[in-house]
Write a protein that holds these residues in place. Structure first.
Motif, mmCIF file in Angstrom:
data_model
loop_
_atom_site.group_PDB
_atom_site.id
_atom_site.type_symbol
_atom_site.label_atom_id
_atom_site.label_comp_id
_atom_site.label_asym_id
_atom_site.label_seq_id
_atom_site.Cartn_x
_atom_site.Cartn_y
_atom_site.Cartn_z
ATOM 1 N N ALA A 173 5.649 -12.037 9.668
ATOM 2 C CA ALA A 173 6.077 -13.007 8.661
ATOM 3 C C ALA A 173 6.296 -12.335 7.307
ATOM 4 O O ALA A 173 7.271 -12.630 6.610
ATOM 5 N N LEU A 174 5.412 -11.432 6.922
ATOM 6 C CA LEU A 174 5.574 -10.729 5.647
ATOM 7 C C LEU A 174 6.854 -9.904 5.634
ATOM 8 O O LEU A 174 7.525 -9.793 4.603
ATOM 9 N N MET A 175 7.210 -9.317 6.777
ATOM 10 C CA MET A 175 8.450 -8.542 6.864
ATOM 11 C C MET A 175 9.656 -9.456 6.671
ATOM 12 O O MET A 175 10.607 -9.108 5.953
ATOM 13 N N ALA A 176 9.629 -10.615 7.289
ATOM 14 C CA ALA A 176 10.746 -11.556 7.148
ATOM 15 C C ALA A 176 10.851 -12.089 5.726
ATOM 16 O O ALA A 176 11.954 -12.411 5.262
ATOM 17 N N LEU A 177 9.740 -12.173 5.020
ATOM 18 C CA LEU A 177 9.727 -12.713 3.658
ATOM 19 C C LEU A 177 9.997 -11.657 2.590
ATOM 20 O O LEU A 177 10.105 -11.991 1.409
ATOM 21 N N GLY A 178 10.095 -10.403 2.972
ATOM 22 C CA GLY A 178 10.374 -9.342 1.996
ATOM 23 C C GLY A 178 9.223 -9.064 1.058
ATOM 24 O O GLY A 178 9.419 -8.863 -0.149
ATOM 25 N N ALA A 179 8.013 -9.021 1.585
ATOM 26 C CA ALA A 179 6.818 -8.797 0.772
ATOM 27 C C ALA A 179 6.816 -7.404 0.150
ATOM 28 O O ALA A 179 7.470 -6.477 0.639
ATOM 29 N N SER A 180 6.067 -7.263 -0.921
ATOM 30 C CA SER A 180 5.788 -5.948 -1.509
ATOM 31 C C SER A 180 4.281 -5.768 -1.590
ATOM 32 O O SER A 180 3.536 -6.744 -1.711
ATOM 33 N N ILE A 181 3.840 -4.518 -1.520
ATOM 34 C CA ILE A 181 2.415 -4.212 -1.397
ATOM 35 C C ILE A 181 1.984 -3.348 -2.573
ATOM 36 O O ILE A 181 2.550 -2.274 -2.799
ATOM 37 N N ASP A 182 0.981 -3.827 -3.309
ATOM 38 C CA ASP A 182 0.434 -3.086 -4.449
ATOM 39 C C ASP A 182 -0.687 -2.175 -3.962
ATOM 40 O O ASP A 182 -1.606 -2.632 -3.266
ATOM 41 N N ILE A 183 -0.604 -0.920 -4.352
ATOM 42 C CA ILE A 183 -1.548 0.095 -3.889
ATOM 43 C C ILE A 183 -2.137 0.816 -5.095
ATOM 44 O O ILE A 183 -1.403 1.249 -5.986
ATOM 45 N N GLN A 184 -3.449 0.947 -5.105
ATOM 46 C CA GLN A 184 -4.128 1.685 -6.161
ATOM 47 C C GLN A 184 -4.659 2.990 -5.590
ATOM 48 O O GLN A 184 -5.406 3.006 -4.612
ATOM 49 N N GLY A 185 -4.252 4.101 -6.184
ATOM 50 C CA GLY A 185 -4.749 5.403 -5.771
ATOM 51 C C GLY A 185 -5.638 6.019 -6.822
ATOM 52 O O GLY A 185 -5.812 5.463 -7.914
ATOM 53 N N PRO A 186 -6.221 7.161 -6.545
ATOM 54 C CA PRO A 186 -7.107 7.812 -7.510
ATOM 55 C C PRO A 186 -6.390 8.281 -8.766
ATOM 56 O O PRO A 186 -7.004 8.421 -9.820
ATOM 57 N N GLU A 187 -5.076 8.510 -8.679
ATOM 58 C CA GLU A 187 -4.316 8.998 -9.819
ATOM 59 C C GLU A 187 -3.450 7.924 -10.466
ATOM 60 O O GLU A 187 -3.293 7.895 -11.685
ATOM 61 N N HIS A 188 -2.869 7.043 -9.649
ATOM 62 C CA HIS A 188 -1.954 6.040 -10.200
ATOM 63 C C HIS A 188 -1.799 4.884 -9.215
ATOM 64 O O HIS A 188 -2.197 4.980 -8.046
ATOM 65 N N ALA A 189 -1.196 3.813 -9.704
ATOM 66 C CA ALA A 189 -0.884 2.660 -8.867
ATOM 67 C C ALA A 189 0.588 2.715 -8.482
ATOM 68 O O ALA A 189 1.408 3.292 -9.195
ATOM 69 N N ARG A 190 0.939 2.133 -7.369
ATOM 70 C CA ARG A 190 2.334 2.061 -6.953
ATOM 71 C C ARG A 190 2.557 0.796 -6.123
ATOM 72 O O ARG A 190 1.604 0.191 -5.616
ATOM 73 N N THR A 191 3.805 0.398 -6.022
ATOM 74 C CA THR A 191 4.191 -0.764 -5.225
ATOM 75 C C THR A 191 5.200 -0.323 -4.185
ATOM 76 O O THR A 191 6.163 0.384 -4.486
ATOM 77 N N VAL A 192 4.976 -0.733 -2.950
ATOM 78 C CA VAL A 192 5.833 -0.335 -1.835
ATOM 79 C C VAL A 192 6.352 -1.592 -1.148
ATOM 80 O O VAL A 192 5.573 -2.490 -0.810
ATOM 81 N N GLY A 193 7.667 -1.674 -0.939
ATOM 82 C CA GLY A 193 8.226 -2.767 -0.162
ATOM 83 C C GLY A 193 7.771 -2.673 1.285
ATOM 84 O O GLY A 193 7.591 -1.572 1.819
ATOM 85 N N ILE A 194 7.596 -3.821 1.916
ATOM 86 C CA ILE A 194 7.053 -3.798 3.279
ATOM 87 C C ILE A 194 8.001 -3.098 4.254
ATOM 88 O O ILE A 194 7.564 -2.537 5.254
ATOM 89 N N ASP A 195 9.297 -3.068 3.961
ATOM 90 C CA ASP A 195 10.230 -2.338 4.822
ATOM 91 C C ASP A 195 9.902 -0.850 4.860
ATOM 92 O O ASP A 195 10.231 -0.163 5.834
ATOM 93 N N ASP A 196 9.279 -0.345 3.800
ATOM 94 C CA ASP A 196 8.959 1.081 3.712
ATOM 95 C C ASP A 196 7.476 1.374 3.937
ATOM 96 O O ASP A 196 7.072 2.538 3.870
ATOM 97 N N PHE A 197 6.686 0.338 4.189
ATOM 98 C CA PHE A 197 5.236 0.530 4.280
ATOM 99 C C PHE A 197 4.806 1.099 5.636
ATOM 100 O O PHE A 197 3.970 1.992 5.711
ATOM 101 N N PHE A 198 5.367 0.570 6.706
ATOM 102 C CA PHE A 198 4.992 1.011 8.052
ATOM 103 C C PHE A 198 5.864 2.192 8.475
ATOM 104 O O PHE A 198 7.068 2.211 8.239
ATOM 105 N N THR A 199 5.254 3.166 9.130
ATOM 106 C CA THR A 199 5.984 4.339 9.597
ATOM 107 C C THR A 199 6.207 4.256 11.108
ATOM 108 O O THR A 199 5.446 3.593 11.823
ATOM 109 N N LEU A 200 7.248 4.935 11.568
ATOM 110 C CA LEU A 200 7.487 5.044 13.001
ATOM 111 C C LEU A 200 6.632 6.172 13.564
ATOM 112 O O LEU A 200 6.294 7.119 12.850
#
Length: 335
Positions: A173-200
């Motif tokens: 459902a999140l893929m169909a809705l075009g969700a984006s994912i907020d990620i906090q790392g030790p150095e910086h924060a970033r946002t990744v679209g769900i189309d690019d979040f999962f790897t093959l």
């Protein structure tokens, strides 16, 4: 279950710093714990062997907040049950509510979280059996599913190293809705679209997302949907409850003056990740018809690589998508 260190994080920065220090400097695998509905099971099976577990369940990430542009921001530790039954989600994103309610049981939905669902691991029996070779669990050991039991595994996005399917309903459902994912790392924060979040899987099936060591999912954001958007989630499975999808479809389309102006859909149960086909979506623009829906389904499944036990999924997925598209156009919900 192996011995591990348990730490409780007081804030987001502390959580990611502790994880980064343990993984980068000590070489110790770290996992974040919220609901634990998947992680604890895998630790009991010796599939997951973290040296450190960081409890993030008390972090202020349990809110569902409308955004200024009409979308919604969902905290990483929001429980699946709370998300599914939230009035704003039910009104504006019913496909997400339907997907969540079709998964697991009420008890699990009361514990499982948004970020945990995003990171849910495959239900391939060989991944969960440490006595069997599995490239996802132990890179380079082989894939037992290729010539073993693979009825419930993927027909799209597979590789010679892995054919495991993504088990989540919510992710579809999140893929169909075009969700984006907020990620906090030790150095910086970033946002990744769900189309690019999962790897093959490719040659590295052990890597399922773009998350780096020490990174923590903090929020999932859904964009506002255009006026006239219709959506639905259809799940086909062996039994009606507490079962993973053999094929599922999440559809979100905008209908104006009897025609489809925008369509976005994703399928579950058939891919190594929640599966979307932009080329198939483009075929849906214009006047809806059975022939158009069939063409979109054929385009989606053009590169399917089934194996003997799951070859039936090609036709099952085709029919699932076509039926879901008809339901969305007609404005019907799941019976």
């Amino acid at each position: 279950m192996d011995v591990f260190q348990l730490r409780r994080a007081d804030d987001i920065e502390q959580a990611v710093r502790a994880a980064a220090y343990a993984e980068d400097r000590q070489g110790a695998p770290v996992r974040f714990l919220a609901g634990g509905t998947t992680l604890i099971d895998l630790m009991k099976l010796d599939v997951e062997k973290p040296a450190m577990v960081i409890d993030i369940s008390r972090l202020p990430l349990d809110r569902i907040e409308p955004t200024s542009d009409g979308g919604v921001r969902i905290g990483a530790t929001v429980r699946n049950a709370d998300l599914a039954h939230h009035p704003f989600i039910q009104e504006h994103y019913p496909v997400l509510s339907q997907a969540l309610l079709s998964g697991a049981s009420a008890q699990l939905r009361n514990m499982a979280t948004t970020a945990g669902n995003l990171l849910q691991r495959t239900r391939c029996v060989y991944f969960r059996d440490v006595a069997m070779p599995c490239n996802k669990r132990e890179p380079g050991s082989g894939c037992s599913a290729m010539d073993g039991y693979h009825r419930n595994l993927a027909i799209l996005g597979t590789s010679d190293a892995c054919i495991a399917s993504n088990p989540s309903d919510m992710n579809v459902a999140l893929m169909a809705l075009g969700a984006s994912i907020d990620i906090q790392g030790p150095e910086h924060a970033r946002t990744v679209g769900i189309d690019d979040f999962f790897t093959l899987p490719g040659d590295t099936p052990q890597r399922e997302t773009v998350l780096e060591p020490g990174e923590l999912i903090t929020h999932v954001t859904l964009p506002p949907l255009p006026t006239g958007t219709r959506s639905c989630y259809l799940k086909l499975r062996d039994r009606a409850s507490y079962e993973f999808a053999l094929a599922s479809a999440a559809v979100a389309m905008t209908v104006s003056n009897g025609g489809i102006t925008v369509a976005r859909f994703a399928m579950g149960g058939i891919g190594t990740r929640p599966w979307r086909s932009p080329s198939a979506e483009l075929l849906l623009t214009g006047a809806p018809s059975p022939a158009v829906f069939e063409a979109a389904a054929d385009e989606l499944l053009r590169d399917a690589r089934p194996r003997p036990q799951n070859a039936f999924k090609v036709e099952l997925a085709r029919r699932c998508l076509i039926h879901a598209l008809h339901m969305a156009v007609d404005g019907r919900s799941i019976p």
